[in-house]
Design a protein around this motif. Structure first.
Motif, PDB file in Angstrom:
ATOM      1  N   LEU B 148     -13.975  13.908   1.981  1.00 39.84           N
ATOM      2  CA  LEU B 148     -13.367  15.293   2.285  1.00 39.84           C
ATOM      3  C   LEU B 148     -14.914  16.066   1.490  1.00 39.84           C
ATOM      4  O   LEU B 148     -15.457  15.726   1.102  1.00 39.84           O
ATOM      5  N   GLY B 157     -16.854  12.607  -5.975  1.00 41.09           N
ATOM      6  CA  GLY B 157     -15.653  12.690  -7.011  1.00 41.09           C
ATOM      7  C   GLY B 157     -16.482  10.920  -7.978  1.00 41.09           C
ATOM      8  O   GLY B 157     -16.200  10.189  -8.319  1.00 41.09           O
ATOM      9  N   GLY B 158     -17.880  11.207  -7.848  1.00 46.63           N
ATOM     10  CA  GLY B 158     -18.459   9.927  -8.953  1.00 46.63           C
ATOM     11  C   GLY B 158     -18.289   8.639  -7.420  1.00 46.63           C
ATOM     12  O   GLY B 158     -18.449   8.513  -8.011  1.00 46.63           O
ATOM     13  N   PHE B 160     -15.505   7.996  -5.673  1.00 47.24           N
ATOM     14  CA  PHE B 160     -14.081   7.211  -5.588  1.00 47.24           C
ATOM     15  C   PHE B 160     -13.186   8.590  -4.686  1.00 47.24           C
ATOM     16  O   PHE B 160     -12.251   8.097  -5.079  1.00 47.24           O
ATOM     17  N   ALA B 161     -13.364   9.808  -4.766  1.00 50.59           N
ATOM     18  CA  ALA B 161     -12.625  10.701  -3.759  1.00 50.59           C
ATOM     19  C   ALA B 161     -12.548   9.663  -2.407  1.00 50.59           C
ATOM     20  O   ALA B 161     -12.986   8.864  -2.311  1.00 50.59           O
ATOM     21  N   GLY B 162     -11.029  10.371  -1.846  1.00 49.94           N
ATOM     22  CA  GLY B 162     -10.565  10.293  -0.555  1.00 49.94           C
ATOM     23  C   GLY B 162      -9.934   8.617  -0.547  1.00 49.94           C
ATOM     24  O   GLY B 162     -10.281   8.131   1.316  1.00 49.94           O
ATOM     25  N   GLU B 163     -10.014   7.468  -1.646  1.00 46.96           N
ATOM     26  CA  GLU B 163      -9.261   6.448  -1.266  1.00 46.96           C
ATOM     27  C   GLU B 163      -8.102   5.819  -0.822  1.00 46.96           C
ATOM     28  O   GLU B 163      -7.037   5.469  -0.812  1.00 46.96           O
ATOM     29  N   ILE B 164      -7.439   7.369   0.424  1.00 43.93           N
ATOM     30  CA  ILE B 164      -6.412   7.224   0.893  1.00 43.93           C
ATOM     31  C   ILE B 164      -5.286   6.065   1.370  1.00 43.93           C
ATOM     32  O   ILE B 164      -4.703   5.961   1.672  1.00 43.93           O
ATOM     33  N   HIS B 166      -5.068   3.719   0.065  1.00 44.07           N
ATOM     34  CA  HIS B 166      -4.313   2.789  -1.190  1.00 44.07           C
ATOM     35  C   HIS B 166      -3.518   3.618  -2.021  1.00 44.07           C
ATOM     36  O   HIS B 166      -3.177   3.817  -2.530  1.00 44.07           O
ATOM     37  N   LEU B 167      -3.089   5.373  -1.121  1.00 42.73           N
ATOM     38  CA  LEU B 167      -2.308   5.500  -1.334  1.00 42.73           C
ATOM     39  C   LEU B 167      -0.622   4.332  -0.956  1.00 42.73           C
ATOM     40  O   LEU B 167      -0.711   3.838  -0.649  1.00 42.73           O
ATOM     41  N   CYS B 177      -6.432  -5.285  -1.405  1.00 40.77           N
ATOM     42  CA  CYS B 177      -6.330  -4.932  -2.872  1.00 40.77           C
ATOM     43  C   CYS B 177      -5.565  -5.316  -3.837  1.00 40.77           C
ATOM     44  O   CYS B 177      -5.674  -5.852  -5.352  1.00 40.77           O
ATOM     45  N   ARG B 179      -1.934  -5.306  -4.175  1.00 36.82           N
ATOM     46  CA  ARG B 179      -0.790  -4.424  -4.345  1.00 36.82           C
ATOM     47  C   ARG B 179       0.141  -4.397  -2.601  1.00 36.82           C
ATOM     48  O   ARG B 179      -0.783  -4.641  -2.359  1.00 36.82           O
ATOM     49  N   CYS B 182       0.557   0.079   0.322  1.00 40.71           N
ATOM     50  CA  CYS B 182      -1.004   0.882   0.425  1.00 40.71           C
ATOM     51  C   CYS B 182      -0.697   1.137   1.363  1.00 40.71           C
ATOM     52  O   CYS B 182      -0.123   0.344   3.318  1.00 40.71           O
ATOM     53  N   VAL B 237       0.447  13.725   2.137  1.00 42.35           N
ATOM     54  CA  VAL B 237      -0.609  13.389   1.255  1.00 42.35           C
ATOM     55  C   VAL B 237      -1.683  14.287   0.755  1.00 42.35           C
ATOM     56  O   VAL B 237      -2.062  14.921  -0.448  1.00 42.35           O
ATOM     57  N   LEU B 238      -2.134  13.757   1.996  1.00 40.56           N
ATOM     58  CA  LEU B 238      -3.332  14.253   1.544  1.00 40.56           C
ATOM     59  C   LEU B 238      -3.104  15.650   1.727  1.00 40.56           C
ATOM     60  O   LEU B 238      -4.543  17.050   1.118  1.00 40.56           O
TER      61      LEU B 238
END
Lengths: 306, 306
Positions: B148, B157-158, B160-164, B166-167, B177, B179, B182, B237-238
């Motif tokens: 992003l 984001g430290g 962690f950003a953009g882990e789409i 796993h939406l 992962c 779950r 995803c 979502v993004l």
């Protein structure tokens, strides 16, 4: 350096203005005025009347103090770069060139901002997220939106960023936008009141529903829990995409304090995986002065860029 | 001003390095080297071996050209600020202080970056999103993630950003992962290959599945359409959260070109409302040199900050 900003927060019913001294250590409102927001026959006339009212407020606040800049924030969709109110469902305007109209009436630098993003900026700089760089400020009122700050800077996305109230979280309730599944159709303060009334036939505000939850009422608890579950889903999406280190909850529903943050933190923690940043959840601190303080920050940051 | 950066892209199987001249008008790889990425008995040993291999590549590229800085990008979770490889499922390390280890071996400024974000930076500055400020670059390969950029700056984001990938888009297939639901469990190139095999018993790559779609094969079409629908949901979502003006699709699945972008644009357009920014969809242009070019940009931007 301290600068004096005249800050104006144009709301759907009321316009708040203040002279704000913005310095290294914070921002202090020196004098405050409130006026009803004027309405015209259509959006274009409302825009003209609002501009006139703002110019009068500016003149009144300048009468007994020096001011360096003016910051005005408005609701709806706002293009900060062009200084345009793109649309407001509430005030009815479309593509109203508010900054330019104001600049004709006021001989100070004018910055136009968005009420939610400006309030978020204030919470991030002066309020609940002081010192944090990656922040989402989420007012939960009639609707739900997020003001996003990345590395300390507001992200506007052309005026469209942070529309988390319309994330589809998978339910059948219809939203004001015409779709089903939107977060704000279950979890806004308006939705909590509406769903309680639909369930019980009793008209209550979301604050009264929260009180009933504390009193142990089953119907209130059910409506509240569904709102919390929906918010947890929405915040999980926000965390997955944007990874804020801190989420600040504001607006009417956040008046419930730990009745909201307690179960919400617990539900969100249940959902977080190793690839998610774990955000702190905080309650907004600045209340309904956040918009004015944010307008003052926008005005003085505009000065620094010149 | 032109700076010479030594850029190293450490992949799961291969490490690519290049001397890159970065100037006002672009970035030009001058010389390229490729080596197998070394593996140790555990993640810590792998980190040591990788650092040694990178130092050797740097020495070799410096032998016949002056260099100003080194940029190294690695997969997994990366904390760019601390210069640490937080973890990599593929290379096995945890909290490997790669930048500091390298700085002991190389007497040039060293910047550590994340392969996906660095590649995204390159596409935004030099590739498919040249000139855009709010950009999401989405490689669709074994997994799915987004780099992003907001107002032209990478948002980490430290780490962690953009882990789409796993939406949760609401389906029953299990993700790597652990779950269900995803995005990447339906729409990664690995998922397309896996789901085609499960449906037909025939092992094909995602590129071969794409060819079968073009040839009119019904099973291939069904798997492809489900991937496109899932991607449209994820990109919606993004867009709702981050409002990019441009989304760049890369990785294995994007090799399919307009077989991907055509139906995806159509599905996404169907979903966009008045409160959504309408992003342009583009195909990545830089291919597998994006990581190296991004590493070079990170290295030289580090120089500018000094």
């Amino acid at each position: 350096m301290t600068a004096n900003a005249i800050a104006v927060d144009v709301g759907g019913t009321e316009t708040k203005a203040a002279l704000v001294a913005v310095g290294e250590r914070g921002a202090e409102p020196q004098r405050r005025l409130r006026r009803p927001t004027p309405r015209g026959a259509d959006g274009a006339e409302t825009a003209e009347l609002v501009v006139t009212a703002v110019a009068e407020l500016v003149a009144e606040l300048r009468a007994d103090a020096a001011a360096d800049a003016v910051g005005v924030v408005v609701p709806g969709a706002v293009d900060e770069v062009r200084g345009v109110g793109v649309w407001s469902a509430n005030l009815g305007w479309r593509d109203a060139p508010l900054r330019d109209l104001l600049a004709e009436r006021v001989d100070l630098p004018v910055t136009l901002g968005h009420d939610v993003r400006a309030g978020g900026l204030a919470e991030a700089r002066l309020g609940a997220a002081r010192g944090r760089r990656d922040v989402a400020v989420v007012p939960i009122g009639t609707g739900i939106a997020a003001a996003l700050l990345f590395d300390g800077r507001l992200h506007s996305g052309g005026g469209f960023a942070g529309e988390i109230g319309h994330l589809d979280i998978g339910h059948d309730e219809r939203c004001g936008c015409g779709r089903t599944g939107c977060l704000e159709a279950l979890a806004s303060s308006a939705a909590v009141a509406r769903r309680y009334r639909e369930r019980t036939g009793v008209a209550r505000t979301s604050a009264e529903v929260a009180a009933a939850v504390r009193a142990g009422e089953a119907d209130a608890h059910a409506v509240w829990q569904e709102a919390v579950d929906a918010l947890a889903q929405g915040l999980l999406v926000l965390v997955t995409v944007a990874a804020p280190e801190c989420i600040v909850l504001g607006g009417g529903l956040a008046q419930a304090g730990d009745l909201l943050t307690g179960p919400l933190r617990s539900r969100l923690d249940d959902e977080l995986a190793a690839y998610h940043r774990r955000p702190d959840l905080e309650l907004a601190e600045l209340g309904d002065t956040a918009g004015c303080l944010g307008a003052a920050l926008l005005a003085t940051e505009g000065l620094e860029r010149q």
